[in-house]
Structure formats: C-alpha cells, structure tokens
Design an enzyme around this catalytic site. Structure first.
Site, mmCIF file in Angstrom:
data_model
loop_
_atom_site.group_PDB
_atom_site.id
_atom_site.type_symbol
_atom_site.label_atom_id
_atom_site.label_comp_id
_atom_site.label_asym_id
_atom_site.label_seq_id
_atom_site.Cartn_x
_atom_site.Cartn_y
_atom_site.Cartn_z
ATOM 1 N N CYS A 40 0.817 -1.218 0.000
ATOM 2 C CA CYS A 40 0.000 0.000 0.000
ATOM 3 C C CYS A 40 0.856 1.276 0.000
ATOM 4 O O CYS A 40 1.935 1.313 0.584
ATOM 5 C CB CYS A 40 -0.873 0.045 1.232
ATOM 6 S SG CYS A 40 -1.919 -1.388 1.404
ATOM 7 N N ARG A 77 5.415 -0.217 -6.093
ATOM 8 C CA ARG A 77 5.372 -0.959 -4.836
ATOM 9 C C ARG A 77 4.431 -2.153 -4.901
ATOM 10 O O ARG A 77 4.486 -3.026 -4.051
ATOM 11 C CB ARG A 77 4.932 -0.038 -3.702
ATOM 12 C CG ARG A 77 5.875 1.122 -3.460
ATOM 13 C CD ARG A 77 5.263 2.116 -2.511
ATOM 14 N NE ARG A 77 5.005 1.531 -1.217
ATOM 15 C CZ ARG A 77 5.873 1.533 -0.206
ATOM 16 N NH1 ARG A 77 7.031 2.117 -0.361
ATOM 17 N NH2 ARG A 77 5.570 0.968 0.945
ATOM 18 N N TRP A 136 -2.986 -2.767 -1.459
ATOM 19 C CA TRP A 136 -2.549 -4.138 -1.722
ATOM 20 C C TRP A 136 -3.347 -4.965 -0.731
ATOM 21 O O TRP A 136 -3.122 -4.893 0.482
ATOM 22 C CB TRP A 136 -1.048 -4.233 -1.455
ATOM 23 C CG TRP A 136 -0.391 -5.484 -1.915
ATOM 24 C CD1 TRP A 136 0.106 -5.747 -3.161
ATOM 25 C CD2 TRP A 136 -0.118 -6.651 -1.123
ATOM 26 N NE1 TRP A 136 0.667 -7.003 -3.184
ATOM 27 C CE2 TRP A 136 0.543 -7.577 -1.966
ATOM 28 C CE3 TRP A 136 -0.369 -7.012 0.200
ATOM 29 C CZ2 TRP A 136 0.947 -8.828 -1.514
ATOM 30 C CZ3 TRP A 136 0.033 -8.255 0.636
ATOM 31 C CH2 TRP A 136 0.691 -9.146 -0.220
ATOM 32 N N ASN A 142 -2.238 2.357 5.792
ATOM 33 C CA ASN A 142 -1.310 1.254 5.500
ATOM 34 C C ASN A 142 -1.118 0.496 6.799
ATOM 35 O O ASN A 142 -0.992 1.113 7.863
ATOM 36 C CB ASN A 142 0.065 1.780 5.063
ATOM 37 C CG ASN A 142 0.050 2.328 3.654
ATOM 38 O OD1 ASN A 142 -0.970 2.282 2.978
ATOM 39 N ND2 ASN A 142 1.186 2.846 3.227
ATOM 40 N N GLY A 143 -1.042 -0.826 6.727
ATOM 41 C CA GLY A 143 -0.839 -1.623 7.928
ATOM 42 C C GLY A 143 -2.034 -2.510 8.182
ATOM 43 O O GLY A 143 -2.882 -2.712 7.310
ATOM 44 N N GLU A 197 19.213 -17.170 -5.089
ATOM 45 C CA GLU A 197 18.822 -15.850 -5.586
ATOM 46 C C GLU A 197 18.438 -15.910 -7.067
ATOM 47 O O GLU A 197 17.467 -15.280 -7.491
ATOM 48 C CB GLU A 197 19.955 -14.843 -5.328
ATOM 49 C CG GLU A 197 19.716 -13.440 -5.832
ATOM 50 C CD GLU A 197 18.470 -12.754 -5.275
ATOM 51 O OE1 GLU A 197 17.818 -13.293 -4.362
ATOM 52 O OE2 GLU A 197 18.131 -11.671 -5.791
ATOM 53 N N LYS A 252 14.802 -14.819 -8.508
ATOM 54 C CA LYS A 252 14.643 -13.796 -9.569
ATOM 55 C C LYS A 252 13.753 -14.338 -10.674
ATOM 56 O O LYS A 252 12.836 -13.690 -11.135
ATOM 57 C CB LYS A 252 15.992 -13.442 -10.203
ATOM 58 C CG LYS A 252 16.906 -12.429 -9.581
ATOM 59 C CD LYS A 252 16.388 -11.071 -9.364
ATOM 60 C CE LYS A 252 15.510 -10.958 -8.208
ATOM 61 N NZ LYS A 252 15.701 -10.496 -6.990
ATOM 62 N N GLU A 255 10.049 -14.902 -9.559
ATOM 63 C CA GLU A 255 9.369 -13.633 -9.284
ATOM 64 C C GLU A 255 8.836 -12.976 -10.553
ATOM 65 O O GLU A 255 7.706 -12.510 -10.584
ATOM 66 C CB GLU A 255 10.364 -12.630 -8.663
ATOM 67 C CG GLU A 255 10.518 -12.684 -7.182
ATOM 68 C CD GLU A 255 11.524 -11.648 -6.696
ATOM 69 O OE1 GLU A 255 11.213 -10.961 -5.739
ATOM 70 O OE2 GLU A 255 12.640 -11.537 -7.268
ATOM 71 N N HIS A 261 19.275 -36.998 -2.845
ATOM 72 C CA HIS A 261 18.360 -37.287 -1.738
ATOM 73 C C HIS A 261 16.920 -36.935 -2.092
ATOM 74 O O HIS A 261 16.106 -36.682 -1.198
ATOM 75 C CB HIS A 261 18.811 -36.556 -0.473
ATOM 76 C CG HIS A 261 20.178 -36.957 -0.039
ATOM 77 N ND1 HIS A 261 20.456 -38.183 0.515
ATOM 78 C CD2 HIS A 261 21.372 -36.316 -0.145
ATOM 79 C CE1 HIS A 261 21.752 -38.275 0.764
ATOM 80 N NE2 HIS A 261 22.335 -37.153 0.366
ATOM 81 N N LYS A 274 6.959 -4.361 -3.484
ATOM 82 C CA LYS A 274 8.352 -3.973 -3.321
ATOM 83 C C LYS A 274 8.759 -4.016 -1.857
ATOM 84 O O LYS A 274 9.829 -4.482 -1.506
ATOM 85 C CB LYS A 274 8.552 -2.564 -3.882
ATOM 86 C CG LYS A 274 9.970 -2.039 -3.771
ATOM 87 C CD LYS A 274 10.879 -2.796 -4.688
ATOM 88 C CE LYS A 274 12.329 -2.404 -4.557
ATOM 89 N NZ LYS A 274 13.218 -3.472 -5.079
HETATM 90 C C1 G6P Z 1 10.058 -8.070 -1.204
HETATM 91 C C2 G6P Z 1 10.798 -7.680 -2.472
HETATM 92 C C3 G6P Z 1 12.137 -8.423 -2.548
HETATM 93 C C4 G6P Z 1 12.945 -8.136 -1.302
HETATM 94 C C5 G6P Z 1 12.167 -8.483 -0.025
HETATM 95 C C6 G6P Z 1 12.869 -7.952 1.208
HETATM 96 O O1 G6P Z 1 9.662 -9.404 -1.267
HETATM 97 O O2 G6P Z 1 10.034 -8.000 -3.606
HETATM 98 O O3 G6P Z 1 12.856 -7.989 -3.701
HETATM 99 O O4 G6P Z 1 14.129 -8.879 -1.338
HETATM 100 O O5 G6P Z 1 10.881 -7.867 -0.051
HETATM 101 O O6 G6P Z 1 12.876 -6.553 1.113
HETATM 102 P P1 G6P Z 1 13.860 -5.582 1.870
HETATM 103 O O7 G6P Z 1 13.381 -4.216 1.489
HETATM 104 O O8 G6P Z 1 13.693 -5.872 3.339
HETATM 105 O O9 G6P Z 1 15.240 -5.871 1.394
#
Ligand code: G6P
Length: 612
Positions: free
Chosen positions: A2, A27, A76, A102-103, A484, A488, A491, A507, A607
């Site tokens: 949000c 975001r 959101w 927000n929250g 990672e 990526k 996502e 395993h 985000k």
């Molecule tokens: C969200 C973002 C990721 C990020 C994660 C942690 O899931 O999409 O890209 O790694 O949050 O975010 P931060 O701001 O704590 O690094």
C-alpha cells in the site's frame, strides 16, 4: 504494498495525488483511490479496482475533483478482496471523515462488533473502515479532530500509517504512524505526507520522518507534530539526497533492466568511500576489538533476496571470522526464541528498511539484549533508525519489485563489514586481506565487463524461456547464488523454479529430472569445480538440459558437457557471487521478457512488504 500520499496547499490536490500515486505504483497494488475536500462539494471520493490509470480516467487526471486538500492511496489487499468498495479512502457513516491506511488493525473484529452494536453499518470487508467509524464516534464525543485521533489510536492495536481529512477542517491534513512508514514533506505554501519519498520528491526534498506514536497536523502554512499524549514535538528535518531523475526509467524499457545496469556504479558508491589507505574504514560503525572478541554468535536476519544476501554472508563471514554465523528468515527468527544475548550481534539486512518481519526480528534482538546493525538502502527508514548501528548501501532508489542493485550492494556491504570485523579479530592474514580488498575494488569494473556484452544470456533466454520448471544447483557460495537466481526467475517470469544444494540432488530432487528438464548449474567456486562438473554429468545422464554458469577460466571445460555456458570474470573466491549473480538476473529478465510478463510489477508481489 500500500502507498499513501496527502497534500494541502493552494493548487488543485487531485492531480498532485494521482501523480504521487503513480510514482508509488512500483510498490505493487490492486486498487487505488483519492478523497478531496472542497468548500462547495465537501468530501469527494473516487476509487477503483485495478490500475491507477482507471482512476485517472475516471477523474480526468484529477481535474474533476475540486479542492486543494486531499489524500490518496494504492491498496494491496489484506482484508477483503481487491474491489472498488474495499479500496481506500474509507469514510465515516456521516460522510465527514475520510482516511487512508497502511498496515493492519489487529483488533478490528472486536471494534467492529462494538460499533455494530451501536448501530454502525459497514460497507466494506476491510479493517480500515472500522477506524473511520471509530474516529467519527470520538469526534462526536469530543468535538475536536486531533483529540479524536488521539483517542482512536489509543483503542486500536496493530500497525498503521494514516492520512485523514475531515470536512469540518477545510485546511487540515492529519497523519499518524505506528510500525508503518510515513514522512512529512515541507513545501513552499504547501505540505505533503507520503509513505514513500518517491511520491513527493518532485515537490520537495525537505522531509521529516514520523516516529511511532506521532500525530501530525499539516496545513498549507504549518506542520505541527504531537506525541501520543498530544504534547507538541520538535521534528528534525532531513534532506533527500537523490533526485527525481534517479527514480525515472530514463529511456530504459524497464526499471529492472536499468537497475541491473546500474550495479557497477551502485557497488562502487557503496565500497569506495569506505576504503582508505588499504583498509576498510567504517565511520558509521563504532565496534571495538574487545567487543568483537566477546561475540559468541552472529545472526543475519532478512527476507527475500536480502535473506539470500545473508546466506552469502554466512559462508563468507564464517571463513573470514571463524565465528558461528547463523542466517535466519526474519519471519521465523522472531518466533523461534532465538539465542540472543549481549554477546550476540544481529545484522538486519533490508533494502527498503521497512520490511515488517525484519523490523520485528530487529526489535526482538534488541529486547533480548543483542547488539544490532542494519544494512539498509533507504536512508531514514524504520529499520535504519531503530538499529543500534546502520551501514547504508548507496544503491539509490530501487523501483523494480525484483531487487538487483539492492541485492548487489548488500553483498558489497557484507563484504566490507566482514573484512572490517576480521581485521579487528585478526582472523585474516594480511596478504589475504590485501588481496580481497584489492579485488573488492575491482568488482564494479568486472561487472561492467559482463554488462557490456550479454548477447549469450539473451540467446539462452530465448532458447529456454518456454520451460515450465527449472532447477538451480550449486555448492557452497554457488548454492547461495542458485537461491537468488531461482527467486529472480520465479518472481518475474512465473516459472516454477527451485534451488538445491548439489549434494542434496541424490536425496530426492534427482527423481524430478527427466529428459528436457532445464537445470541451471553453478560452478564458479574453483575449489569445488570438479564436484560441480560431476553434478552436471549426473543430471545430463538423466536427460537434463544444462545451462551452466562458471568463470572464464573454466568455460572451455564446462562447454564440453553443458548445453550452454555463461561465463563471468574471475575474482577472489569469496567475492565471486557479486559477479555470478549478474547473468542470473539478466537470464531471468530476458526469460520474463520473452514470456510477456509485467517485469517491474510482477503479479501479487510488493516492493516493500509492510505487513506480516
Ligand atoms: C520483497 C521484495 C524483494 C525483497 C524483499 C525484502 O519481497 O520484492 O525484492 O528482497 O521484499 O525486502 P527488503 O526491502 O527488506 O530488502
């Protein structure tokens, strides 16, 4: 997640609000709305499900809404599906008070029951609507909005950033915050609130960060801030040191692409001011050799990619410091009765500095007596402010939901702190220290070498984009990179993908390998290269197609067995992840591009995740 923006001044509010919301689109959100007050029309509310453009079309870019005071929101969904009714702003039953939130209000059901018994009718399924009605109740009770906000906040539990307007207060915008970010922006004859600086950077860089429990009343000419007992407070101003252009696409097709290409510069900015006369100098951190000697345990806590940076950190720091380093998902750490005491250092890693679980883990660490250090990108963010010490990564604003330069600079910061602590502990030979430091400084240039020619990455993406399940395998730091790389890819391309430590293949996972399965095999650790080769042979024998990532010096050997090879320049073994991540990011990017995905705003993702 949000976003909130609020404006009070002498120009029409709605276009300013819509523009602010547009800047926060990155975001992640599923509906949007604005509330504007004018003398003639009172409160005007417009909201709509889906893209912000729908709301902009509905209001002719805001031109339809009269008034110079207003609030806007991108939602959101947490409580109630994304639809026009659940979208914010929410309004009190008498239509006088509108608010955006927000929250999460944790005791909303209890409050809803109490209000329902008093005859209040609810229209949405949200937790937020409860607050609009509660506010009206207290406003009727005391006849003063500020007092009503104070009373209301004392009754709600959970996290919030609020923007509130009331038709009886033609010139006042009220803001409040607890566990959800909110900043005040100071303009000339106009003032702003925003949950994210990008929403207001075009208007002002002069800001103040609200703290938990604070309430602010903004008019066009004044900003007054109060504590939770409504005592006035003096707020320090801060200056945002990046400009609007850094948060623009600048001709690139996607923010993610731009941010991948910005990595050499971002890593350089993070590293270079902290290396002086052949030493890592961290002015930001005041650790003594005695303190570091007294440490019995180090934790790294984080979420998402920042957690994966922590996994790299664990491998490198244990080698450098010869101390136990645990890496924990922040969401698990906070409920796991972690073994933290005064001999524990807890590193919270977060690009945004607002991830709620990381914040909660940090607070838990502090409560248990541990010392805390934040590695953060967003200056003035909640995590940065609450941690005992903070080391900023200088990545600049990161807009794409899937992080790239945020992650690379976290690795850079972890390498710096690792070397700094190893130096204090005396656990690294001088020669090794010098070698690693020299290599650290060459990383931006080596990244650039890869980033000027990545035709092969594009080619393999076009060859493999149709796969619907992909496995990443590697050992040690290559396993960390696989985690990672796999994140990526999933996502932004929505391809099912998993990362496994190669040793675990036998395993279970190997049963999933069948003719044509794509395996991305990482083999960049020189010492483990033969083992990486064996694993490639093993999956090839079961019919897998293998795309390998290795270093230039192993390219030829890998080419003999893999179906495709992406080779990166060589560096110090502990720094290799900083280079091997680049082809993985680009591979994910081009696969997503081939599949026509919304790369910068992947479905269901946000985000900065400011709810649990
Ligand atoms: C969200 C973002 C990721 C990020 C994660 C942690 O899931 O999409 O890209 O790694 O949050 O975010 P931060 O701001 O704590 O690094």
């Amino acid at each position: 997640m949000c976003g909130i923006v609020g404006f009070v001044g002498d120009q029409q509010a709605a276009p300013v609000l819509l523009e602010g919301l547009r800047q926060m689109e990155y975001r992640g959100y599923d509906s949007a709305g604005v509330a504007v007050r004018s003398e003639a029309k009172g409160l005007q509310i417009r909201k709509s499900k889906g893209r912000l453009q729908t709301l902009a079309d509905l209001t002719h870019g805001g031109a339809d809404l009269e008034g110079t005071l207003g609030i806007g929101h991108t939602r959101w969904a947490t409580h109630g599906e994304p639809n026009d009714i659940n979208a914010h702003p929410h309004v009190s039953g008498d239509g006088k008070i509108a608010l955006v939130h927000n929250g999460i209000i944790e005791n909303y059901l209890e409050l809803k029951e109490q209000l329902t018994r008093q005859g209040v009718a609810f229209t949405s399924e949200t937790d937020t609507e409860v607050v609009a009605h509660l506010l009206r109740f207290h406003y009727q009770e005391c006849g003063n909005m500020l007092e009503a906000v104070g009373r209301c906040l004392r009754r709600i539990e959970g996290s919030y950033a609020f923007g509130i307007i009331c038709s009886d207060y033609p010139n006042a915008l009220i803001a409040a915050r607890k566990d959800s970010p909110l900043i005040i922006g100071f303009g000339e004859g106009e003032n702003f609130i925003a949950s994210d600086a990008t929403a207001i950077i075009r208007h002002t860089r002069d800001v103040a960060y609200m703290n938990d429990g604070e309430i602010a009343v903004l008019t066009a000419q004044s900003v007054d801030v109060f504590d939770d007992e409504l005592n006035p407070l003096e707020k320090a101003h801060s200056r945002i040191d990046w400009d609007a252009a850094s948060a623009e696409k600048g001709g690139f097709p996607h923010f993610m692409f731009k941010e991948i290409l910005e990595q050499p510069e971002a890593v350089h900015k993070t590293i270079s001011p902290r290396i002086r006369e052949g030493r890592v100098v961290l002015d930001d951190i005041q650790f003594t050799a005695d303190y570091v000697q007294s440490l019995s345990r180090i934790y790294m806590v984080a979420c998402g990619s920042a957690y994966h940076a922590g996994v790299v950190g664990k491998y490198t720091w244990e080698k450098l410091l010869r101390r136990p380093v645990e890496v924990a998902l922040a969401s698990e750490f906070r409920y796991s009765e972690p073994l933290v005491d005064e001999h524990t250092l807890v590193i919270a890693i977060s690009q945004s500095g607002e991830t709620l679980d990381t914040m909660a883990a940090l607070r838990e660490a502090k409560r248990l007596g541990g010392r805390t250090l934040a590695i953060c990108n967003a200056v003035g963010s909640s995590i940065a402010r609450e941690a005992g010490d903070v080391l900023y990564t200088w990545a600049g604003p990161e807009i794409a939901v899937a992080t790239s330069k945020g992650y690379s600079t976290q690795l850079a910061a972890l390498n710096l702190v690792g070397l700094y602590l190893a130096d204090l502990l005396g656990t690294v030979e001088k020669q090794e220290y010098d070698r690693m430091l020299a290599e650290l400084q060459t990383l931006p240039e080596k990244m650039r070498t890869y980033l000027v020619n990545f035709e092969d990455t594009k080619y393999f993406a076009s060859r493999f984009f149709h796969h619907d399940s992909i496995f990443f395998i590697g050992r040690n730091l290559d396993y960390a990179m696989g985690l990672e790389g796999s994140l990526k890819l999933k996502e932004i391309s929505y391809i099912h993908s998993e990362a496994y430590a190669s040793g675990e293949l036998k395993h279970g996972t190997i049963s999933l390998i069948e003719p044509g399965t794509l395996v991305v095999a990482l083999g960049t650790c020189g010492a483990l290269f033969e083992k990486a080769m064996s694993n490639v042979v093993e999956v090839k024998a079961r019919g897998a197609t293998v795309l390998a990532v290795t270093t230039e010096s192993y390219r030829q050997r890998m080419e003999k067995i893999a179906d495709g090879v992406l080779a990166v320049p060589e560096t110090h073994p502990l720094l290799q992840p900083s280079l091997s991540i680049v082809p993985l990011q680009l591979f994910a990017y081009y696969v997503a591009l081939q599949r026509g995905c919304d790369i910068d705003k992947p479905r269901n993702l946000a985000k900065s995740v400011t709810v649990e």
